[in-house]
Scaffold this motif. Structure first.
Motif, PDB file in Angstrom:
ATOM      1  N   ASP A  17       2.000  11.067  14.622  1.00 57.09           N
ATOM      2  CA  ASP A  17       2.024  10.530  13.346  1.00 57.09           C
ATOM      3  C   ASP A  17       0.861   9.320  13.219  1.00 57.09           C
ATOM      4  O   ASP A  17       0.117   9.327  12.495  1.00 57.09           O
ATOM      5  CB  ASP A  17       3.407  10.084  12.841  1.00 57.09           C
ATOM      6  CG  ASP A  17       4.314  11.243  12.492  1.00 57.09           C
ATOM      7  OD1 ASP A  17       3.595  12.262  12.668  1.00 57.09           O
ATOM      8  OD2 ASP A  17       5.401  10.832  12.108  1.00 57.09           O
ATOM      9  N   ILE A  18       0.866   8.353  14.095  1.00 55.60           N
ATOM     10  CA  ILE A  18       0.125   7.265  14.315  1.00 55.60           C
ATOM     11  C   ILE A  18      -1.236   7.753  14.389  1.00 55.60           C
ATOM     12  O   ILE A  18      -2.496   7.417  13.727  1.00 55.60           O
ATOM     13  CB  ILE A  18       0.560   6.310  15.262  1.00 55.60           C
ATOM     14  CG1 ILE A  18       1.861   5.720  15.027  1.00 55.60           C
ATOM     15  CG2 ILE A  18      -0.516   5.083  15.298  1.00 55.60           C
ATOM     16  CD1 ILE A  18       2.439   4.871  16.142  1.00 55.60           C
ATOM     17  N   VAL A  19      -1.593   8.685  15.503  1.00 51.54           N
ATOM     18  CA  VAL A  19      -3.108   9.167  15.889  1.00 51.54           C
ATOM     19  C   VAL A  19      -3.215  10.028  14.410  1.00 51.54           C
ATOM     20  O   VAL A  19      -4.716   9.583  14.266  1.00 51.54           O
ATOM     21  CB  VAL A  19      -2.889  10.083  16.813  1.00 51.54           C
ATOM     22  CG1 VAL A  19      -4.462  10.882  17.134  1.00 51.54           C
ATOM     23  CG2 VAL A  19      -2.562   9.060  18.173  1.00 51.54           C
ATOM     24  N   ASP A  20      -2.691  10.938  13.771  1.00 55.04           N
ATOM     25  CA  ASP A  20      -3.142  11.498  12.663  1.00 55.04           C
ATOM     26  C   ASP A  20      -3.351  10.413  11.599  1.00 55.04           C
ATOM     27  O   ASP A  20      -4.448  10.956  10.925  1.00 55.04           O
ATOM     28  CB  ASP A  20      -1.881  12.372  12.127  1.00 55.04           C
ATOM     29  CG  ASP A  20      -2.310  13.240  11.293  1.00 55.04           C
ATOM     30  OD1 ASP A  20      -3.187  14.162  10.996  1.00 55.04           O
ATOM     31  OD2 ASP A  20      -1.579  13.193   9.886  1.00 55.04           O
ATOM     32  N   GLU A  21      -2.506   9.517  11.365  1.00 58.28           N
ATOM     33  CA  GLU A  21      -2.723   8.421  10.269  1.00 58.28           C
ATOM     34  C   GLU A  21      -4.215   7.958  10.504  1.00 58.28           C
ATOM     35  O   GLU A  21      -5.219   7.509   9.759  1.00 58.28           O
ATOM     36  CB  GLU A  21      -1.955   7.736  10.107  1.00 58.28           C
ATOM     37  CG  GLU A  21      -1.926   6.475   8.878  1.00 58.28           C
ATOM     38  CD  GLU A  21      -0.704   5.467   8.797  1.00 58.28           C
ATOM     39  OE1 GLU A  21      -1.185   4.316   8.453  1.00 58.28           O
ATOM     40  OE2 GLU A  21       0.170   5.839   9.067  1.00 58.28           O
ATOM     41  N   ASP A  57       4.286   7.874   4.837  1.00 65.10           N
ATOM     42  CA  ASP A  57       3.633   8.522   4.332  1.00 65.10           C
ATOM     43  C   ASP A  57       2.502   7.887   3.337  1.00 65.10           C
ATOM     44  O   ASP A  57       3.134   7.388   2.504  1.00 65.10           O
ATOM     45  CB  ASP A  57       4.000   9.993   3.587  1.00 65.10           C
ATOM     46  CG  ASP A  57       3.047  10.861   3.193  1.00 65.10           C
ATOM     47  OD1 ASP A  57       1.691  11.165   3.688  1.00 65.10           O
ATOM     48  OD2 ASP A  57       2.919  11.581   1.976  1.00 65.10           O
ATOM     49  N   ARG A  58       1.290   7.796   3.456  1.00 71.30           N
ATOM     50  CA  ARG A  58       0.528   6.886   2.678  1.00 71.30           C
ATOM     51  C   ARG A  58      -0.686   7.793   2.166  1.00 71.30           C
ATOM     52  O   ARG A  58      -1.199   8.797   2.798  1.00 71.30           O
ATOM     53  CB  ARG A  58       0.063   5.845   3.130  1.00 71.30           C
ATOM     54  CG  ARG A  58      -0.903   5.863   4.539  1.00 71.30           C
ATOM     55  CD  ARG A  58      -1.260   4.913   5.556  1.00 71.30           C
ATOM     56  NE  ARG A  58      -1.795   3.752   4.815  1.00 71.30           N
ATOM     57  CZ  ARG A  58      -2.485   2.643   5.330  1.00 71.30           C
ATOM     58  NH1 ARG A  58      -2.169   2.569   6.692  1.00 71.30           N
ATOM     59  NH2 ARG A  58      -3.104   1.765   4.849  1.00 71.30           N
ATOM     60  N   LEU A  59      -1.611   7.551   1.049  1.00 68.61           N
ATOM     61  CA  LEU A  59      -2.802   7.622   0.503  1.00 68.61           C
ATOM     62  C   LEU A  59      -3.722   6.910   1.250  1.00 68.61           C
ATOM     63  O   LEU A  59      -3.704   5.585   0.878  1.00 68.61           O
ATOM     64  CB  LEU A  59      -2.853   7.809  -0.770  1.00 68.61           C
ATOM     65  CG  LEU A  59      -1.946   8.795  -1.615  1.00 68.61           C
ATOM     66  CD1 LEU A  59      -2.011   8.551  -3.125  1.00 68.61           C
ATOM     67  CD2 LEU A  59      -2.490  10.070  -1.285  1.00 68.61           C
ATOM     68  N   VAL A  60      -4.574   7.132   2.401  1.00 65.03           N
ATOM     69  CA  VAL A  60      -5.163   6.385   3.031  1.00 65.03           C
ATOM     70  C   VAL A  60      -6.143   5.664   2.386  1.00 65.03           C
ATOM     71  O   VAL A  60      -6.869   4.781   2.476  1.00 65.03           O
ATOM     72  CB  VAL A  60      -6.137   6.905   4.276  1.00 65.03           C
ATOM     73  CG1 VAL A  60      -4.728   7.598   5.260  1.00 65.03           C
ATOM     74  CG2 VAL A  60      -6.660   8.199   3.962  1.00 65.03           C
ATOM     75  N   THR A  61      -6.401   6.193   1.143  1.00 64.68           N
ATOM     76  CA  THR A  61      -7.692   5.800   0.280  1.00 64.68           C
ATOM     77  C   THR A  61      -7.335   4.549  -0.579  1.00 64.68           C
ATOM     78  O   THR A  61      -8.074   3.875  -1.143  1.00 64.68           O
ATOM     79  CB  THR A  61      -8.375   7.017  -0.836  1.00 64.68           C
ATOM     80  OG1 THR A  61      -6.851   7.313  -1.659  1.00 64.68           O
ATOM     81  CG2 THR A  61      -8.684   7.975  -0.072  1.00 64.68           C
ATOM     82  N   GLU A  68       0.743  -1.329   0.107  1.00 60.43           N
ATOM     83  CA  GLU A  68       0.079   0.008  -0.081  1.00 60.43           C
ATOM     84  C   GLU A  68       0.873   1.124   0.151  1.00 60.43           C
ATOM     85  O   GLU A  68       0.505   2.284  -0.630  1.00 60.43           O
ATOM     86  CB  GLU A  68      -1.078   0.093   1.264  1.00 60.43           C
ATOM     87  CG  GLU A  68      -2.170  -1.076   1.204  1.00 60.43           C
ATOM     88  CD  GLU A  68      -2.943  -0.894   2.254  1.00 60.43           C
ATOM     89  OE1 GLU A  68      -2.835  -0.202   2.989  1.00 60.43           O
ATOM     90  OE2 GLU A  68      -3.960  -1.990   2.406  1.00 60.43           O
ATOM     91  N   LEU A  69       1.964   1.170   0.673  1.00 59.68           N
ATOM     92  CA  LEU A  69       2.890   2.164   0.922  1.00 59.68           C
ATOM     93  C   LEU A  69       3.462   2.647  -0.712  1.00 59.68           C
ATOM     94  O   LEU A  69       3.788   3.740  -1.099  1.00 59.68           O
ATOM     95  CB  LEU A  69       4.038   2.279   1.820  1.00 59.68           C
ATOM     96  CG  LEU A  69       3.420   2.151   3.195  1.00 59.68           C
ATOM     97  CD1 LEU A  69       4.739   1.723   4.221  1.00 59.68           C
ATOM     98  CD2 LEU A  69       2.834   3.366   3.790  1.00 59.68           C
TER      99      LEU A  69
END
Length: 465
Positions: free
Chosen positions: A189-193, A146-150, A30-31
Protein backbone atom coordinates in the motif's frame (compact mmCIF):
# COMPACT_ATOMS: atom_id res chain seq x y z
CA UNK A 1 -8.39 25.72 -1.78
CA UNK A 2 -10.65 23.58 -4.00
CA UNK A 3 -13.60 24.57 -6.11
CA UNK A 4 -15.76 21.84 -7.61
CA UNK A 5 -18.47 22.86 -10.13
CA UNK A 6 -20.38 19.64 -9.39
CA UNK A 7 -20.50 20.56 -5.69
CA UNK A 8 -21.82 24.03 -6.44
CA UNK A 9 -24.45 22.57 -8.80
CA UNK A 10 -25.58 20.12 -6.11
CA UNK A 11 -25.66 22.94 -3.57
CA UNK A 12 -23.40 21.07 -1.18
CA UNK A 13 -22.01 23.16 1.70
CA UNK A 14 -18.58 24.77 1.31
CA UNK A 15 -15.99 23.58 3.83
CA UNK A 16 -13.13 25.38 5.59
CA UNK A 17 -10.58 23.31 7.54
CA UNK A 18 -8.05 24.76 9.98
CA UNK A 19 -5.24 22.49 11.14
CA UNK A 20 -3.43 22.60 14.47
CA UNK A 21 -0.37 20.60 15.54
CA UNK A 22 1.95 18.05 14.00
CA UNK A 23 2.68 16.65 10.54
CA UNK A 24 0.28 13.76 11.18
CA UNK A 25 -2.53 16.27 11.65
CA UNK A 26 -1.61 17.96 8.37
CA UNK A 27 -1.81 14.60 6.64
CA UNK A 28 -5.13 13.83 8.35
CA UNK A 29 -6.46 17.10 6.94
CA UNK A 30 -5.45 15.93 3.46
CA UNK A 31 -7.24 12.61 4.08
CA UNK A 32 -10.32 14.55 5.21
CA UNK A 33 -10.20 16.73 2.11
CA UNK A 34 -9.91 13.64 -0.07
CA UNK A 35 -13.00 12.01 1.46
CA UNK A 36 -15.01 15.22 0.98
CA UNK A 37 -13.79 15.90 -2.57
CA UNK A 38 -14.85 12.41 -3.64
CA UNK A 39 -18.39 13.29 -2.60
CA UNK A 40 -18.37 16.58 -4.49
CA UNK A 41 -17.75 19.08 -1.68
CA UNK A 42 -16.02 22.38 -2.41
CA UNK A 43 -13.77 24.37 -0.12
CA UNK A 44 -13.70 27.97 1.06
CA UNK A 45 -10.51 30.01 1.24
CA UNK A 46 -11.85 31.94 4.25
CA UNK A 47 -13.92 30.74 7.21
CA UNK A 48 -16.33 33.64 6.70
CA UNK A 49 -17.31 32.20 3.32
CA UNK A 50 -17.82 28.66 4.63
CA UNK A 51 -20.96 26.67 5.42
CA UNK A 52 -18.90 24.18 7.42
CA UNK A 53 -15.90 25.02 9.64
CA UNK A 54 -13.78 22.11 10.84
CA UNK A 55 -10.91 22.40 13.31
CA UNK A 56 -8.43 19.52 13.09
CA UNK A 57 -6.92 19.60 16.56
CA UNK A 58 -3.89 18.73 18.66
CA UNK A 59 -4.06 17.35 22.19
CA UNK A 60 -0.40 16.85 23.10
CA UNK A 61 -0.44 19.72 25.62
CA UNK A 62 -3.19 21.51 27.54
CA UNK A 63 -2.14 24.74 25.85
CA UNK A 64 -3.02 23.29 22.45
CA UNK A 65 -6.53 22.44 23.63
CA UNK A 66 -6.98 25.87 25.22
CA UNK A 67 -6.15 27.41 21.83
CA UNK A 68 -8.88 25.37 20.15
CA UNK A 69 -11.46 26.21 22.83
CA UNK A 70 -10.57 29.87 22.35
CA UNK A 71 -11.09 29.51 18.59
CA UNK A 72 -14.44 27.79 19.15
CA UNK A 73 -15.47 30.58 21.51
CA UNK A 74 -14.70 33.18 18.87
CA UNK A 75 -16.92 31.30 16.39
CA UNK A 76 -19.95 31.47 18.68
CA UNK A 77 -21.09 34.83 17.28
CA UNK A 78 -20.73 33.56 13.71
CA UNK A 79 -22.89 30.56 14.59
CA UNK A 80 -25.54 32.76 16.21
CA UNK A 81 -25.73 34.93 13.11
CA UNK A 82 -25.91 31.87 10.87
CA UNK A 83 -27.56 28.92 12.70
CA UNK A 84 -27.14 26.76 9.60
CA UNK A 85 -23.33 26.97 9.95
CA UNK A 86 -21.86 23.58 10.92
CA UNK A 87 -18.96 23.62 13.40
CA UNK A 88 -16.86 20.50 13.86
CA UNK A 89 -13.88 19.43 15.97
CA UNK A 90 -11.68 16.70 14.46
CA UNK A 91 -8.63 14.76 15.56
CA UNK A 92 -6.80 14.24 18.83
CA UNK A 93 -8.69 16.74 20.97
CA UNK A 94 -11.98 15.33 19.70
CA UNK A 95 -10.82 11.84 20.65
CA UNK A 96 -9.60 13.01 24.06
CA UNK A 97 -12.42 15.34 25.08
CA UNK A 98 -15.39 13.63 23.43
CA UNK A 99 -18.80 14.95 24.50
CA UNK A 100 -17.14 17.32 26.98
CA UNK A 101 -16.70 19.59 23.96
CA UNK A 102 -20.49 19.73 23.50
CA UNK A 103 -20.98 20.54 27.19
CA UNK A 104 -18.43 23.35 27.10
CA UNK A 105 -19.24 24.58 23.59
CA UNK A 106 -22.91 23.70 22.90
CA UNK A 107 -22.80 25.48 19.53
CA UNK A 108 -20.47 22.75 18.17
CA UNK A 109 -22.26 20.26 15.90
CA UNK A 110 -19.66 17.53 15.29
CA UNK A 111 -16.94 15.84 17.33
CA UNK A 112 -15.03 13.40 15.08
CA UNK A 113 -12.16 11.26 16.40
CA UNK A 114 -8.82 10.22 14.92
CA UNK A 115 -10.10 7.13 13.09
CA UNK A 116 -13.26 8.58 11.56
CA UNK A 117 -12.07 11.00 8.84
CA UNK A 118 -13.37 8.84 6.01
CA UNK A 119 -16.92 9.19 7.40
CA UNK A 120 -16.94 13.00 7.25
CA UNK A 121 -19.25 13.30 4.21
CA UNK A 122 -21.77 10.97 5.83
CA UNK A 123 -21.55 12.75 9.20
CA UNK A 124 -21.97 16.21 7.66
CA UNK A 125 -24.92 14.94 5.67
CA UNK A 126 -26.61 13.71 8.87
CA UNK A 127 -26.10 17.08 10.55
CA UNK A 128 -27.12 19.31 7.64
CA UNK A 129 -30.69 20.53 8.11
CA UNK A 130 -31.34 18.21 11.09
CA UNK A 131 -30.11 20.51 13.86
CA UNK A 132 -28.45 17.66 15.73
CA UNK A 133 -25.08 17.02 17.35
CA UNK A 134 -23.01 13.98 16.40
CA UNK A 135 -20.25 12.32 18.41
CA UNK A 136 -18.18 10.04 16.18
CA UNK A 137 -15.44 8.33 18.16
CA UNK A 138 -14.44 4.72 17.56
CA UNK A 139 -11.26 3.62 19.33
CA UNK A 140 -11.11 0.39 17.31
CA UNK A 141 -12.10 1.85 13.95
CA UNK A 142 -9.99 1.03 10.92
CA UNK A 143 -8.27 4.09 9.45
CA UNK A 144 -8.92 4.59 5.76
CA UNK A 145 -5.64 5.72 4.17
CA UNK A 146 -7.12 6.17 0.72
CA UNK A 147 -6.33 9.65 -0.55
CA UNK A 148 -6.41 11.78 -3.65
CA UNK A 149 -2.70 12.40 -4.15
CA UNK A 150 -3.47 15.64 -5.96
CA UNK A 151 -4.95 17.14 -2.76
CA UNK A 152 -1.86 18.29 -0.86
CA UNK A 153 -0.29 21.57 0.17
CA UNK A 154 2.87 21.35 -1.93
CA UNK A 155 3.17 19.68 -5.31
CA UNK A 156 6.75 18.57 -4.71
CA UNK A 157 6.49 17.40 -1.06
CA UNK A 158 4.16 14.95 0.62
CA UNK A 159 3.57 13.23 3.95
CA UNK A 160 2.93 9.49 3.87
CA UNK A 161 1.55 7.68 6.90
CA UNK A 162 3.23 4.29 7.34
CA UNK A 163 1.87 3.47 10.78
CA UNK A 164 -0.44 4.84 13.46
CA UNK A 165 -0.65 4.77 17.22
CA UNK A 166 1.85 4.22 20.00
CA UNK A 167 2.40 1.38 22.50
CA UNK A 168 4.99 3.10 24.68
CA UNK A 169 2.83 4.99 27.20
CA UNK A 170 5.51 7.45 28.27
CA UNK A 171 4.29 8.85 31.57
CA UNK A 172 3.81 12.43 30.30
CA UNK A 173 2.25 11.65 26.91
CA UNK A 174 -1.39 11.60 25.83
CA UNK A 175 -0.74 10.21 22.32
CA UNK A 176 -1.46 6.50 23.04
CA UNK A 177 -4.83 7.48 24.48
CA UNK A 178 -5.90 9.58 21.49
CA UNK A 179 -4.18 7.72 18.65
CA UNK A 180 -4.60 4.15 19.90
CA UNK A 181 -2.32 1.14 19.66
CA UNK A 182 0.36 0.76 17.01
CA UNK A 183 -0.51 -0.75 13.65
CA UNK A 184 1.43 -0.72 10.38
CA UNK A 185 0.32 -0.28 6.80
CA UNK A 186 1.40 -2.91 4.30
CA UNK A 187 4.51 -2.31 2.23
CA UNK A 188 2.45 -2.78 -0.93
CA UNK A 189 0.00 0.00 0.00
CA UNK A 190 2.79 2.42 0.90
CA UNK A 191 4.81 1.73 -2.25
CA UNK A 192 1.67 2.14 -4.38
CA UNK A 193 0.87 5.50 -2.75
CA UNK A 194 4.43 6.79 -3.19
CA UNK A 195 4.44 5.80 -6.86
CA UNK A 196 1.19 7.72 -7.38
CA UNK A 197 2.70 10.74 -5.62
CA UNK A 198 5.78 10.53 -7.83
CA UNK A 199 3.60 10.38 -10.93
CA UNK A 200 1.87 13.56 -9.68
CA UNK A 201 5.18 15.46 -9.47
CA UNK A 202 6.18 14.76 -5.86
CA UNK A 203 9.95 14.81 -5.32
CA UNK A 204 10.25 14.43 -1.54
CA UNK A 205 8.27 12.27 0.88
CA UNK A 206 8.25 12.23 4.66
CA UNK A 207 7.20 8.94 6.24
CA UNK A 208 5.08 9.53 9.34
CA UNK A 209 4.41 7.53 12.47
CA UNK A 210 4.07 8.27 16.16
CA UNK A 211 6.88 5.74 16.57
CA UNK A 212 8.17 5.26 13.06
CA UNK A 213 11.10 3.04 14.11
CA UNK A 214 8.74 0.25 15.18
CA UNK A 215 7.19 0.07 11.70
CA UNK A 216 6.41 -3.53 10.74
CA UNK A 217 4.61 -4.43 13.95
CA UNK A 218 1.65 -6.66 13.11
CA UNK A 219 2.77 -7.41 9.56
CA UNK A 220 3.75 -10.88 8.37
CA UNK A 221 7.41 -11.68 7.79
CA UNK A 222 10.46 -9.58 8.66
CA UNK A 223 9.22 -6.12 7.78
CA UNK A 224 11.09 -3.15 9.26
CA UNK A 225 11.52 0.54 8.58
CA UNK A 226 14.88 -0.26 6.99
CA UNK A 227 13.36 -2.83 4.62
CA UNK A 228 10.61 -0.36 3.70
CA UNK A 229 13.20 2.33 2.92
CA UNK A 230 14.93 -0.13 0.58
CA UNK A 231 11.63 -0.70 -1.25
CA UNK A 232 11.05 3.04 -1.67
CA UNK A 233 14.60 4.02 -2.67
CA UNK A 234 14.40 2.97 -6.35
CA UNK A 235 11.02 4.59 -7.13
CA UNK A 236 11.44 6.87 -10.16
CA UNK A 237 10.88 10.54 -9.46
CA UNK A 238 11.43 10.45 -5.70
CA UNK A 239 14.61 12.37 -4.89
CA UNK A 240 14.44 12.46 -1.09
CA UNK A 241 12.93 10.34 1.68
CA UNK A 242 12.65 11.44 5.31
CA UNK A 243 11.02 9.80 8.33
CA UNK A 244 9.74 11.04 11.70
CA UNK A 245 9.53 10.55 14.62
CA UNK A 246 12.21 8.11 15.82
CA UNK A 247 11.95 6.66 19.32
CA UNK A 248 15.47 5.92 20.62
CA UNK A 249 14.48 2.58 22.17
CA UNK A 250 13.53 1.26 18.72
CA UNK A 251 16.40 2.75 16.71
CA UNK A 252 18.54 -0.01 15.17
CA UNK A 253 21.84 -0.38 13.40
CA UNK A 254 19.89 -1.58 10.34
CA UNK A 255 17.95 1.70 10.16
CA UNK A 256 21.11 3.76 10.50
CA UNK A 257 22.81 1.65 7.80
CA UNK A 258 19.92 2.32 5.42
CA UNK A 259 20.31 6.08 5.98
CA UNK A 260 23.97 5.82 5.02
CA UNK A 261 23.54 3.45 2.07
CA UNK A 262 20.38 4.56 0.27
CA UNK A 263 20.76 7.54 -2.05
CA UNK A 264 17.29 8.99 -1.45
CA UNK A 265 17.22 8.70 2.36
CA UNK A 266 18.25 11.98 3.96
CA UNK A 267 21.02 12.27 6.54
CA UNK A 268 18.79 13.57 9.32
CA UNK A 269 17.29 12.00 12.44
CA UNK A 270 14.65 13.59 14.62
CA UNK A 271 15.22 11.40 17.68
CA UNK A 272 13.74 12.93 20.87
CA UNK A 273 15.70 12.17 24.04
CA UNK A 274 13.59 14.34 26.45
CA UNK A 275 16.22 14.35 29.24
CA UNK A 276 19.88 13.59 29.88
CA UNK A 277 19.18 12.24 33.36
CA UNK A 278 18.69 8.48 33.76
CA UNK A 279 16.55 9.05 36.84
CA UNK A 280 14.20 11.33 34.93
CA UNK A 281 14.17 9.06 31.86
CA UNK A 282 13.02 6.22 34.11
CA UNK A 283 10.24 8.39 35.57
CA UNK A 284 9.24 9.30 32.03
CA UNK A 285 9.14 5.56 31.12
CA UNK A 286 11.36 6.15 28.11
CA UNK A 287 12.97 2.66 28.31
CA UNK A 288 16.55 3.70 27.53
CA UNK A 289 19.47 5.38 29.29
CA UNK A 290 21.36 8.51 28.33
CA UNK A 291 24.38 6.29 27.58
CA UNK A 292 22.29 4.21 25.16
CA UNK A 293 21.10 7.37 23.44
CA UNK A 294 24.64 8.72 23.18
CA UNK A 295 25.73 5.37 21.74
CA UNK A 296 23.09 5.63 19.01
CA UNK A 297 24.28 9.13 18.13
CA UNK A 298 27.92 8.01 18.00
CA UNK A 299 26.93 5.08 15.76
CA UNK A 300 24.97 7.36 13.44
CA UNK A 301 27.78 9.88 13.16
CA UNK A 302 30.38 7.17 12.46
CA UNK A 303 28.25 5.35 9.86
CA UNK A 304 26.65 8.36 8.14
CA UNK A 305 29.05 11.25 7.43
CA UNK A 306 27.40 14.64 7.84
CA UNK A 307 24.27 13.35 9.57
CA UNK A 308 22.42 15.86 11.75
CA UNK A 309 20.46 15.01 14.90
CA UNK A 310 17.43 16.89 16.21
CA UNK A 311 15.70 16.29 19.52
CA UNK A 312 12.91 17.18 21.95
CA UNK A 313 13.37 18.07 25.62
CA UNK A 314 11.12 18.51 28.64
CA UNK A 315 12.53 20.57 31.51
CA UNK A 316 11.15 20.68 35.04
CA UNK A 317 9.73 17.15 35.02
CA UNK A 318 8.59 16.09 38.53
CA UNK A 319 11.64 15.42 40.69
CA UNK A 320 14.17 17.02 38.31
CA UNK A 321 17.04 18.38 40.42
CA UNK A 322 19.83 20.71 39.38
CA UNK A 323 22.05 17.65 39.01
CA UNK A 324 19.50 16.03 36.68
CA UNK A 325 19.32 19.22 34.64
CA UNK A 326 23.12 19.41 34.40
CA UNK A 327 23.06 15.87 32.95
CA UNK A 328 20.83 17.25 30.18
CA UNK A 329 23.16 20.19 29.60
CA UNK A 330 26.10 17.77 29.30
CA UNK A 331 24.21 15.72 26.73
CA UNK A 332 23.58 18.91 24.76
CA UNK A 333 27.32 19.62 24.66
CA UNK A 334 28.17 16.01 23.77
CA UNK A 335 25.69 15.60 20.90
CA UNK A 336 25.53 19.18 19.58
CA UNK A 337 21.99 18.90 18.21
CA UNK A 338 21.16 20.71 14.99
CA UNK A 339 17.94 21.91 16.57
CA UNK A 340 15.68 21.04 19.49
CA UNK A 341 12.10 21.55 20.58
CA UNK A 342 12.24 22.48 24.26
CA UNK A 343 9.21 22.56 26.55
CA UNK A 344 8.48 23.24 30.19
CA UNK A 345 6.71 20.34 31.87
CA UNK A 346 3.05 20.81 32.67
CA UNK A 347 0.75 18.03 33.94
CA UNK A 348 -1.36 16.45 31.19
CA UNK A 349 -4.72 15.14 32.40
CA UNK A 350 -5.07 11.43 31.70
CA UNK A 351 -1.37 10.58 31.77
CA UNK A 352 0.53 8.63 34.43
CA UNK A 353 2.74 11.62 35.29
CA UNK A 354 -0.24 13.42 36.85
CA UNK A 355 0.17 11.05 39.80
CA UNK A 356 3.62 12.56 40.43
CA UNK A 357 4.00 15.72 42.46
CA UNK A 358 4.77 18.66 40.16
CA UNK A 359 7.61 19.65 42.45
CA UNK A 360 9.69 22.00 40.29
CA UNK A 361 8.91 25.68 40.77
CA UNK A 362 7.62 27.49 37.66
CA UNK A 363 10.45 30.04 37.79
CA UNK A 364 13.00 27.22 37.85
CA UNK A 365 11.31 25.65 34.82
CA UNK A 366 11.50 28.97 32.99
CA UNK A 367 15.19 29.40 33.86
CA UNK A 368 16.10 25.89 32.68
CA UNK A 369 14.04 26.35 29.53
CA UNK A 370 15.93 29.56 28.69
CA UNK A 371 19.29 27.94 29.43
CA UNK A 372 18.62 25.16 26.92
CA UNK A 373 17.20 27.55 24.34
CA UNK A 374 20.27 29.78 24.62
CA UNK A 375 22.59 26.78 24.47
CA UNK A 376 20.86 25.40 21.38
CA UNK A 377 21.09 28.79 19.69
CA UNK A 378 24.82 28.97 20.47
CA UNK A 379 25.49 25.45 19.15
CA UNK A 380 23.38 25.96 16.01
CA UNK A 381 25.12 29.27 15.29
CA UNK A 382 28.57 27.68 15.66
CA UNK A 383 27.68 24.65 13.51
CA UNK A 384 26.13 26.79 10.78
CA UNK A 385 29.21 29.02 10.61
CA UNK A 386 31.21 25.91 9.66
CA UNK A 387 29.15 25.79 6.47
CA UNK A 388 30.42 29.17 5.19
CA UNK A 389 32.18 28.75 1.83
CA UNK A 390 30.78 25.25 1.30
CA UNK A 391 28.30 24.05 -1.32
CA UNK A 392 25.09 22.31 -0.29
CA UNK A 393 22.37 20.57 -2.26
CA UNK A 394 19.05 22.35 -1.80
CA UNK A 395 15.58 21.35 -2.89
CA UNK A 396 13.87 24.60 -3.86
CA UNK A 397 10.51 25.19 -2.14
CA UNK A 398 9.69 28.64 -3.50
CA UNK A 399 10.12 32.29 -2.63
CA UNK A 400 11.54 33.39 0.71
CA UNK A 401 8.83 34.44 3.17
CA UNK A 402 10.89 37.39 4.37
CA UNK A 403 12.59 38.60 1.18
CA UNK A 404 10.80 38.79 -2.15
CA UNK A 405 14.11 38.82 -4.03
CA UNK A 406 15.25 35.44 -2.73
CA UNK A 407 14.26 31.78 -2.96
CA UNK A 408 14.36 29.21 -0.18
CA UNK A 409 14.62 25.47 0.30
CA UNK A 410 16.14 22.79 2.49
CA UNK A 411 19.26 20.68 2.55
CA UNK A 412 19.20 16.91 2.93
CA UNK A 413 19.95 17.56 6.62
CA UNK A 414 16.73 19.63 6.86
CA UNK A 415 18.53 22.96 7.17
CA UNK A 416 16.65 25.99 5.82
CA UNK A 417 18.57 27.79 3.07
CA UNK A 418 17.66 31.23 1.70
CA UNK A 419 19.58 32.17 -1.42
CA UNK A 420 20.11 34.91 -3.96
CA UNK A 421 19.88 34.36 -7.68
CA UNK A 422 22.76 35.32 -9.99
CA UNK A 423 22.86 39.02 -10.89
CA UNK A 424 20.42 40.04 -13.60
CA UNK A 425 18.02 37.17 -12.82
CA UNK A 426 14.51 38.01 -11.65
CA UNK A 427 12.91 35.80 -9.04
CA UNK A 428 9.57 35.87 -10.84
CA UNK A 429 11.24 34.44 -13.95
CA UNK A 430 12.63 31.35 -12.25
CA UNK A 431 10.64 30.70 -9.07
CA UNK A 432 8.10 28.42 -10.72
CA UNK A 433 10.68 26.67 -12.91
CA UNK A 434 13.04 25.98 -9.99
CA UNK A 435 10.43 24.82 -7.47
CA UNK A 436 11.05 21.15 -6.67
CA UNK A 437 14.48 21.20 -8.33
CA UNK A 438 17.77 20.30 -6.66
CA UNK A 439 20.36 23.08 -6.96
CA UNK A 440 23.83 23.78 -5.62
CA UNK A 441 24.08 26.72 -3.23
CA UNK A 442 27.30 28.27 -1.94
CA UNK A 443 26.79 29.28 1.69
CA UNK A 444 28.02 32.79 2.51
CA UNK A 445 26.33 33.65 5.81
CA UNK A 446 24.10 32.15 8.50
CA UNK A 447 22.12 32.56 11.70
CA UNK A 448 21.25 29.85 14.19
CA UNK A 449 18.16 28.91 12.14
CA UNK A 450 19.03 29.70 8.53
CA UNK A 451 21.85 29.36 6.00
CA UNK A 452 22.23 32.12 3.41
CA UNK A 453 23.90 31.68 0.05
CA UNK A 454 23.88 32.20 -3.68
CA UNK A 455 22.87 29.94 -6.54
CA UNK A 456 25.98 29.10 -8.53
CA UNK A 457 24.33 26.90 -11.15
CA UNK A 458 22.54 28.78 -13.91
CA UNK A 459 18.82 28.20 -13.42
CA UNK A 460 18.37 28.11 -17.18
CA UNK A 461 20.89 25.51 -18.17
CA UNK A 462 22.67 23.64 -15.38
CA UNK A 463 20.25 22.31 -12.82
CA UNK A 464 20.97 19.15 -10.87
CA UNK A 465 17.60 17.64 -11.85
Amino acid sequence: MISDPEALKNNLPRVFIKTFGCQMNKLDTELSISSLVKKGYSFAEDENDADVILLNTCSVRDKAEHKVYSQLGSLRDQKEKNPALILGVLGCMAQNEGDRIFKRMPHVDLVCGTRMFSRLPELLGEISGNNRQILAIDEDGEVNFDRLVTQRQNQHNAFVSIMRGCDNYCSYCIVPYVRGREFSRSVTDIVDEVKKLADDGCKEITLLGQNVNSYGKGLKGKVTLASLLRELDPIDGIERVRFVTSHPKDMTKEIIESVGELSTVCEYLHMPVQSGSDKILKKMRRQYSSAHYKGLVDMAKSMVPGIKIASDFIVGFPGETEEDFEDTVRLFHDVRFQNSFIFKYSPRTGTAATELIDSVDEEIKKRRNHILLDLQKKISTEENRKMHGKFVEVMVEGGSKTNAGRLSGRTRQNQIVVFNLPEGTKQADVSASLSGKLVNIEIEDSTDLTLFGVLRDSPFNKMTH
